[in-house]
Design a protein around this motif. Sequence first.
Motif, PDB file in Angstrom:
ATOM      1  N   ASP A   1       0.749  -1.261  -0.029  1.00  0.00           N
ATOM      2  CA  ASP A   1      -0.195  -0.080   0.146  1.00  0.00           C
ATOM      3  C   ASP A   1       1.028   1.260   0.059  1.00  0.00           C
ATOM      4  OD1 ASP A   1      -2.404  -1.320  -0.370  1.00  0.00           O
ATOM      5  OD2 ASP A   1      -2.672  -1.144   2.029  1.00  0.00           O
ATOM      6  N   GLY A   2       2.106   1.031   0.260  1.00  0.00           N
ATOM      7  CA  GLY A   2       3.021   2.148   0.048  1.00  0.00           C
ATOM      8  C   GLY A   2       3.466   2.612   1.517  1.00  0.00           C
ATOM      9  N   ARG A   3       3.142   1.991   2.760  1.00  0.00           N
ATOM     10  CA  ARG A   3       3.525   2.372   4.035  1.00  0.00           C
ATOM     11  C   ARG A   3       4.829   1.992   4.052  1.00  0.00           C
ATOM     12  NH1 ARG A   3      -1.360   2.449   6.708  1.00  0.00           N
ATOM     13  NH2 ARG A   3      -0.282   2.836   8.673  1.00  0.00           N
ATOM     14  N   SER A   4       5.666   2.493   5.263  1.00  0.00           N
ATOM     15  CA  SER A   4       7.198   2.080   5.321  1.00  0.00           C
ATOM     16  C   SER A   4       7.166   0.714   5.855  1.00  0.00           C
ATOM     17  CB  SER A   4       7.707   3.319   5.899  1.00  0.00           C
ATOM     18  OG  SER A   4       7.127   3.229   7.642  1.00  0.00           O
ATOM     19  N   ARG A   5       8.372   0.205   5.622  1.00  0.00           N
ATOM     20  CA  ARG A   5       8.650  -0.903   6.628  1.00  0.00           C
ATOM     21  C   ARG A   5       8.694  -0.757   8.225  1.00  0.00           C
ATOM     22  NH1 ARG A   5      11.478  -4.512   2.067  1.00  0.00           N
ATOM     23  NH2 ARG A   5      10.477  -2.983   0.426  1.00  0.00           N
ATOM     24  N   SER A   6       9.259   0.261   8.513  1.00  0.00           N
ATOM     25  CA  SER A   6       9.152   0.592   9.955  1.00  0.00           C
ATOM     26  C   SER A   6       7.521   0.654  10.674  1.00  0.00           C
ATOM     27  CB  SER A   6       9.667   1.853  10.243  1.00  0.00           C
ATOM     28  OG  SER A   6      11.050   1.892   9.917  1.00  0.00           O
ATOM     29  N   GLU A   7       6.611   1.223   9.793  1.00  0.00           N
ATOM     30  CA  GLU A   7       5.217   1.173  10.086  1.00  0.00           C
ATOM     31  C   GLU A   7       4.816  -0.135  10.186  1.00  0.00           C
ATOM     32  OE1 GLU A   7       2.736   4.779   8.802  1.00  0.00           O
ATOM     33  OE2 GLU A   7       4.268   4.303   7.152  1.00  0.00           O
ATOM     34  N   ALA A   8       5.223  -1.011   9.388  1.00  0.00           N
ATOM     35  CA  ALA A   8       4.311  -2.218   9.162  1.00  0.00           C
ATOM     36  C   ALA A   8       5.166  -2.927  10.253  1.00  0.00           C
ATOM     37  CB  ALA A   8       4.967  -3.100   7.738  1.00  0.00           C
ATOM     38  N   ALA A   9       6.410  -2.962  10.639  1.00  0.00           N
ATOM     39  CA  ALA A   9       7.010  -3.744  11.836  1.00  0.00           C
ATOM     40  C   ALA A   9       6.248  -3.210  13.072  1.00  0.00           C
ATOM     41  CB  ALA A   9       8.414  -3.206  11.689  1.00  0.00           C
ATOM     42  N   LYS A  10       6.193  -1.944  13.395  1.00  0.00           N
ATOM     43  CA  LYS A  10       5.530  -1.356  14.493  1.00  0.00           C
ATOM     44  C   LYS A  10       3.935  -2.106  14.644  1.00  0.00           C
ATOM     45  CE  LYS A  10       4.322   2.722  16.997  1.00  0.00           C
ATOM     46  NZ  LYS A  10       4.224   4.333  16.902  1.00  0.00           N
ATOM     47  N   ILE A  11       3.038  -1.969  13.559  1.00  0.00           N
ATOM     48  CA  ILE A  11       1.832  -2.503  13.472  1.00  0.00           C
ATOM     49  C   ILE A  11       1.680  -4.003  13.770  1.00  0.00           C
ATOM     50  CG2 ILE A  11      -0.323  -2.980  12.110  1.00  0.00           C
ATOM     51  CD1 ILE A  11       0.377  -0.107  10.786  1.00  0.00           C
ATOM     52  N   ALA A  12       2.689  -4.862  13.342  1.00  0.00           N
ATOM     53  CA  ALA A  12       2.877  -6.153  13.420  1.00  0.00           C
ATOM     54  C   ALA A  12       3.324  -6.697  14.840  1.00  0.00           C
ATOM     55  CB  ALA A  12       3.815  -6.864  12.358  1.00  0.00           C
ATOM     56  N   GLY A  13       3.972  -5.687  15.449  1.00  0.00           N
ATOM     57  CA  GLY A  13       4.671  -5.907  16.718  1.00  0.00           C
ATOM     58  C   GLY A  13       6.004  -6.609  16.724  1.00  0.00           C
ATOM     59  N   VAL A  14       6.780  -6.453  15.638  1.00  0.00           N
ATOM     60  CA  VAL A  14       7.815  -7.251  15.364  1.00  0.00           C
ATOM     61  C   VAL A  14       9.140  -6.139  14.985  1.00  0.00           C
ATOM     62  CG1 VAL A  14       6.862  -9.349  14.574  1.00  0.00           C
ATOM     63  CG2 VAL A  14       7.423  -7.642  13.126  1.00  0.00           C
ATOM     64  N   THR A  15      10.223  -6.555  14.725  1.00  0.00           N
ATOM     65  CA  THR A  15      11.284  -5.833  14.470  1.00  0.00           C
ATOM     66  C   THR A  15      11.484  -5.710  13.075  1.00  0.00           C
ATOM     67  OG1 THR A  15      13.002  -7.721  14.275  1.00  0.00           O
ATOM     68  CG2 THR A  15      12.665  -6.669  16.656  1.00  0.00           C
ATOM     69  N   LEU A  16      12.355  -4.821  12.638  1.00  0.00           N
ATOM     70  CA  LEU A  16      12.218  -4.203  11.177  1.00  0.00           C
ATOM     71  C   LEU A  16      13.211  -5.473  10.519  1.00  0.00           C
ATOM     72  CD1 LEU A  16      11.856  -2.070   9.121  1.00  0.00           C
ATOM     73  CD2 LEU A  16      14.036  -1.307   9.730  1.00  0.00           C
ATOM     74  N   GLN A  17      14.037  -6.173  11.076  1.00  0.00           N
ATOM     75  CA  GLN A  17      14.642  -7.518  10.559  1.00  0.00           C
ATOM     76  C   GLN A  17      13.722  -8.567  10.111  1.00  0.00           C
ATOM     77  OE1 GLN A  17      17.770  -7.578   9.516  1.00  0.00           O
ATOM     78  NE2 GLN A  17      17.249  -9.597   8.603  1.00  0.00           N
ATOM     79  N   ILE A  18      12.867  -8.877  11.112  1.00  0.00           N
ATOM     80  CA  ILE A  18      11.908  -9.628  11.063  1.00  0.00           C
ATOM     81  C   ILE A  18      10.729  -9.222   9.840  1.00  0.00           C
ATOM     82  CG2 ILE A  18       9.744 -10.993  11.758  1.00  0.00           C
ATOM     83  CD1 ILE A  18      11.148 -10.697  14.593  1.00  0.00           C
ATOM     84  N   VAL A  19      10.622  -7.985   9.581  1.00  0.00           N
ATOM     85  CA  VAL A  19       9.954  -7.817   8.429  1.00  0.00           C
ATOM     86  C   VAL A  19      10.451  -8.072   7.012  1.00  0.00           C
ATOM     87  CG1 VAL A  19       8.664  -5.894   7.050  1.00  0.00           C
ATOM     88  CG2 VAL A  19       8.173  -6.109   9.573  1.00  0.00           C
ATOM     89  N   ARG A  20      11.816  -7.805   7.244  1.00  0.00           N
ATOM     90  CA  ARG A  20      12.835  -8.172   6.178  1.00  0.00           C
ATOM     91  C   ARG A  20      12.739  -9.430   5.726  1.00  0.00           C
ATOM     92  NH1 ARG A  20      17.846  -9.810   5.062  1.00  0.00           N
ATOM     93  NH2 ARG A  20      19.082  -8.638   3.409  1.00  0.00           N
TER      94      ARG A  20
END
Length: 353
Positions: free
Chosen positions: A40-59
């Motif tokens: 949707d165009g949101r940042s990976r940091s936002e996705a990590a915060k909403i999912a409750g995980v770290t940025l590395q896990i989103v990667r």
Amino acid sequence: MAAAIGVRSDYTSSDLRGFARRSGDADQVRRLLAVALILDGRSRSEAAKIAGVTLQIVRDWVLRFNEGGPDGLATRKAPGRASILNDEQRARLAEIVEAGPIPAAHGVVRWRLCDLAQWIWDEFELSVTRHTLGRELRAMGYRKLTARPRHRGQKSDDIADFKKGFVARLAQIMWRLPRGTPIELWWQDEARVGQQTKLTRRWAKRGTRPSAPKDQRRSSAWLFGAICPAEGKAAGIVMPRCNSEAMSMHLEEIAFRVAPGAHAVLLLDQAGWHGSAELVVPPNIALMPLPPRCPELNPVENVWQFMRDNWLSNRIFKSYDDIVDHCCFAWNKLVDQPWRITSIGMRHWAHGY
């Protein structure tokens, strides 16, 4: 700073949300929604915060999505540690488990995990903990099961020979009947129910020794039972003694339960009152004796175990009349559950004729 890894574009965020709605895997849903936010165009940091995980896990989720699509985000079973035994060693372990211990050589009459661990050390010089060995045995399909009793005088080939010749014996009985006569297979046995009841397992706290009442009186009654597993039918009577007269009365009860126009083949053991000259056999019943000392062939033995475990154990009977009442109650409970009779009594070698 390294550039963010691109996300494959053959799926839209709407597609991923559709997969999430249909998924029964809660963790996969969370991953799908996180990747949908990125699409949707949101940042990976936002996705990590909403999912409750770290940025590395989103990667890592993005990498899995790029490689396998929505299915790549499904929860995967952790590989765990590699087995300490190889295929050849597991085959040897299976052989010794199947063969059982030699009391004179191994000092035990049944294998314990500590005994098998010692055997593995003596045989392969591998140190295995009981926990690890138990996991290995479960992975090989083994479980700690209660052994079935076997009569000490049973001949090794009796059961196999009876099963092999069963169809021929049945054909001989059917040959003497009018053509087209329906056949019902019935199984019969007797059980003594008395004041000295069996103590069965019960739920209790670990580390405790639960108690149950145990009577020392000896009043008892005989429960005559017969089942027709294919039809889910049963016929039973309670008698004070076990003799030819009582057996004749039970045969009358079975004959009454046989369907009109059908003929019952009754399989039963070779107790004296089953073959007595005084026994009166109704015309719609033919007796087929089982081999001697082979109770495993008779599913009514399993019926007795089920009834004792569920309705007749861990209790005190006040009198003979109380025993009779409980026997009637237990048997009628069984009769009201034809699916239970079928489940306990069906034998593929007998009902596949």
